[in-house]
Design a protein around this motif. Sequence first.
Motif, PDB file in Angstrom:
ATOM      1  N   GLY A  95       0.783  -1.221   0.000  1.00  0.00           N
ATOM      2  CA  GLY A  95       0.000   0.000   0.000  1.00  0.00           C
ATOM      3  C   GLY A  95       0.815   1.271   0.000  1.00  0.00           C
ATOM      4  N   GLY A  96       2.053   1.215  -0.445  1.00  0.00           N
ATOM      5  CA  GLY A  96       2.908   2.393  -0.449  1.00  0.00           C
ATOM      6  C   GLY A  96       2.938   3.092  -1.793  1.00  0.00           C
ATOM      7  N   ALA A  97       3.695   4.184  -1.835  1.00  0.00           N
ATOM      8  CA  ALA A  97       3.775   4.999  -3.050  1.00  0.00           C
ATOM      9  C   ALA A  97       4.445   4.262  -4.203  1.00  0.00           C
ATOM     10  N   GLN A  98       5.230   3.225  -3.894  1.00  0.00           N
ATOM     11  CA  GLN A  98       5.929   2.478  -4.944  1.00  0.00           C
ATOM     12  C   GLN A  98       5.168   1.198  -5.330  1.00  0.00           C
ATOM     13  N   ASP A  99       3.923   1.085  -4.903  1.00  0.00           N
ATOM     14  CA  ASP A  99       3.194  -0.175  -5.031  1.00  0.00           C
ATOM     15  C   ASP A  99       2.741  -0.477  -6.457  1.00  0.00           C
ATOM     16  N   TYR A 100       2.358   0.540  -7.205  1.00  0.00           N
ATOM     17  CA  TYR A 100       1.758   0.301  -8.520  1.00  0.00           C
ATOM     18  C   TYR A 100       2.443   1.132  -9.602  1.00  0.00           C
ATOM     19  N   ARG A 101       2.378   0.616 -10.803  1.00  0.00           N
ATOM     20  CA  ARG A 101       2.796   1.362 -11.992  1.00  0.00           C
ATOM     21  C   ARG A 101       1.630   1.421 -12.965  1.00  0.00           C
ATOM     22  N   VAL A 102       1.673   2.376 -13.863  1.00  0.00           N
ATOM     23  CA  VAL A 102       0.609   2.561 -14.842  1.00  0.00           C
ATOM     24  C   VAL A 102       0.953   1.778 -16.109  1.00  0.00           C
ATOM     25  N   SER A 103       0.036   0.946 -16.548  1.00  0.00           N
ATOM     26  CA  SER A 103       0.251   0.180 -17.762  1.00  0.00           C
ATOM     27  C   SER A 103       0.467   1.118 -18.940  1.00  0.00           C
ATOM     28  N   GLY A 104       1.577   0.926 -19.642  1.00  0.00           N
ATOM     29  CA  GLY A 104       1.896   1.787 -20.762  1.00  0.00           C
ATOM     30  C   GLY A 104       2.715   3.004 -20.393  1.00  0.00           C
ATOM     31  N   GLY A 105       2.958   3.205 -19.091  1.00  0.00           N
ATOM     32  CA  GLY A 105       3.769   4.334 -18.651  1.00  0.00           C
ATOM     33  C   GLY A 105       2.936   5.466 -18.085  1.00  0.00           C
ATOM     34  N   THR A 106       3.475   6.166 -17.084  1.00  0.00           N
ATOM     35  CA  THR A 106       2.715   7.225 -16.423  1.00  0.00           C
ATOM     36  C   THR A 106       2.473   8.432 -17.324  1.00  0.00           C
ATOM     37  N   GLN A 107       3.253   8.570 -18.390  1.00  0.00           N
ATOM     38  CA  GLN A 107       2.989   9.674 -19.319  1.00  0.00           C
ATOM     39  C   GLN A 107       1.598   9.551 -19.930  1.00  0.00           C
ATOM     40  N   GLY A 108       1.061   8.331 -19.931  1.00  0.00           N
ATOM     41  CA  GLY A 108      -0.286   8.128 -20.457  1.00  0.00           C
ATOM     42  C   GLY A 108      -1.333   8.955 -19.734  1.00  0.00           C
ATOM     43  N   ILE A 109      -1.104   9.248 -18.450  1.00  0.00           N
ATOM     44  CA  ILE A 109      -2.054  10.075 -17.692  1.00  0.00           C
ATOM     45  C   ILE A 109      -2.097  11.479 -18.278  1.00  0.00           C
ATOM     46  N   ALA A 110      -0.909  12.073 -18.504  1.00  0.00           N
ATOM     47  CA  ALA A 110      -0.846  13.427 -19.065  1.00  0.00           C
ATOM     48  C   ALA A 110      -1.418  13.461 -20.476  1.00  0.00           C
ATOM     49  N   ILE A 111      -1.135  12.423 -21.266  1.00  0.00           N
ATOM     50  CA  ILE A 111      -1.636  12.375 -22.641  1.00  0.00           C
ATOM     51  C   ILE A 111      -3.166  12.305 -22.654  1.00  0.00           C
ATOM     52  N   ALA A 112      -3.740  11.475 -21.772  1.00  0.00           N
ATOM     53  CA  ALA A 112      -5.198  11.354 -21.714  1.00  0.00           C
ATOM     54  C   ALA A 112      -5.847  12.662 -21.281  1.00  0.00           C
ATOM     55  N   MET A 113      -5.260  13.335 -20.296  1.00  0.00           N
ATOM     56  CA  MET A 113      -5.795  14.623 -19.857  1.00  0.00           C
ATOM     57  C   MET A 113      -5.708  15.657 -20.971  1.00  0.00           C
ATOM     58  N   SER A 114      -4.588  15.644 -21.688  1.00  0.00           N
ATOM     59  CA  SER A 114      -4.396  16.608 -22.771  1.00  0.00           C
ATOM     60  C   SER A 114      -5.438  16.421 -23.872  1.00  0.00           C
ATOM     61  N   GLY A 173      -7.999  19.297 -25.032  1.00  0.00           N
ATOM     62  CA  GLY A 173      -7.919  19.787 -26.400  1.00  0.00           C
ATOM     63  C   GLY A 173      -6.964  20.956 -26.567  1.00  0.00           C
ATOM     64  N   ASN A 174      -7.392  21.943 -27.354  1.00  0.00           N
ATOM     65  CA  ASN A 174      -6.495  23.050 -27.682  1.00  0.00           C
ATOM     66  C   ASN A 174      -6.301  24.038 -26.543  1.00  0.00           C
ATOM     67  N   ARG A 175      -6.879  23.762 -25.379  1.00  0.00           N
ATOM     68  CA  ARG A 175      -6.609  24.603 -24.209  1.00  0.00           C
ATOM     69  C   ARG A 175      -5.220  24.335 -23.641  1.00  0.00           C
ATOM     70  N   VAL A 176      -4.635  23.187 -24.005  1.00  0.00           N
ATOM     71  CA  VAL A 176      -3.270  22.881 -23.585  1.00  0.00           C
ATOM     72  C   VAL A 176      -2.304  23.476 -24.601  1.00  0.00           C
ATOM     73  N   LEU A 177      -1.463  24.398 -24.150  1.00  0.00           N
ATOM     74  CA  LEU A 177      -0.536  25.096 -25.035  1.00  0.00           C
ATOM     75  C   LEU A 177       0.879  24.629 -24.748  1.00  0.00           C
ATOM     76  N   LEU A 178       1.503  24.014 -25.736  1.00  0.00           N
ATOM     77  CA  LEU A 178       2.846  23.483 -25.578  1.00  0.00           C
ATOM     78  C   LEU A 178       3.885  24.486 -26.071  1.00  0.00           C
ATOM     79  N   SER A 179       5.118  24.290 -25.609  1.00  0.00           N
ATOM     80  CA  SER A 179       6.245  25.140 -26.021  1.00  0.00           C
ATOM     81  C   SER A 179       5.969  26.611 -25.770  1.00  0.00           C
ATOM     82  N   GLN A 180       5.350  26.910 -24.630  1.00  0.00           N
ATOM     83  CA  GLN A 180       5.035  28.290 -24.252  1.00  0.00           C
ATOM     84  C   GLN A 180       5.507  28.545 -22.817  1.00  0.00           C
ATOM     85  N   PRO A 181       6.810  28.523 -22.574  1.00  0.00           N
ATOM     86  CA  PRO A 181       7.290  28.770 -21.211  1.00  0.00           C
ATOM     87  C   PRO A 181       6.924  30.175 -20.740  1.00  0.00           C
ATOM     88  N   VAL A 182       6.415  30.270 -19.527  1.00  0.00           N
ATOM     89  CA  VAL A 182       5.984  31.549 -18.968  1.00  0.00           C
ATOM     90  C   VAL A 182       7.210  32.357 -18.539  1.00  0.00           C
TER      91      VAL A 182
END
Length: 242
Positions: free
Chosen positions: A22-41, A45-54
């Motif tokens: 039950g710890g923080a190292q207990d589970y991994r995301v199938s396909g890689g954790t980047q999949g979470i960011a990709i799904a949210m993006s 949609g186009n509200r996510v603006l890439l290559s725009q450092p503030v």
Amino acid sequence: DFLSYVHAAGGVTPLIANAGAGGAQDYRVSGGTQGIAIAMSRRLGNRVLLSQPVREIARGARGVTVHADGLSVSGQRVIVAIPPNLAGRIVYTPGVPALRDQLTQRMPIGSLIKTIAVYDRPFWRDQGLNGQANSDLGPVKVTFDASPASGKPGVLLGFVDGDDARQLSDLPAAERARRSLASYVRYFGPQAARPRTFFDQVWDREVYTGGCPVGVMAPGVMTEYSRALRAPVDRIHWAGTE
């Protein structure tokens, strides 16, 4: 700072436990954790603006304007969800209170290198080993079995942190690999010396992180400056893992 970090997690075990504990190292995301960011993006949609450092955040009587490279966006409020070391690089107009500015000068981010060794199969399992190691000898002091659910290929993941990471971060990739694999061999035997692929991620050299995994307060910083960590500055709110 360390005690606060542990307390926020509910103890040391929740931070480090795995294998069903039950710890923080207990589970991994199938396909890689980047999949979470990709799904949210995709959902945003186009509200996510890439290559725009503030570069600058300007505050006015009725709202804020965020200036990025080739783009300006206005709103009622802004949430700055990056580590303090990076938040301190943004220009604020008018400037933030001195305590907040001083805090970002005193809260560096940790040093970390993530190493990955890929083998044809997880040979360590044949020896009854689970692929996890913890050691006081570096440079790789912590490892995990990061093989996919199918069991092939075999993947060992390791972390180089702190002083060890700083010693390796500017070395050539081949030399970093040689030193890291020496640790793998010490834990899992001579087979570990011959991965079919090895690569690492030197977080200290990433422009938009500057290190990993979190910002750290040196002794005295929490007692003197921590009240500026969460306190909003007018319409600017601070967020992030810290």
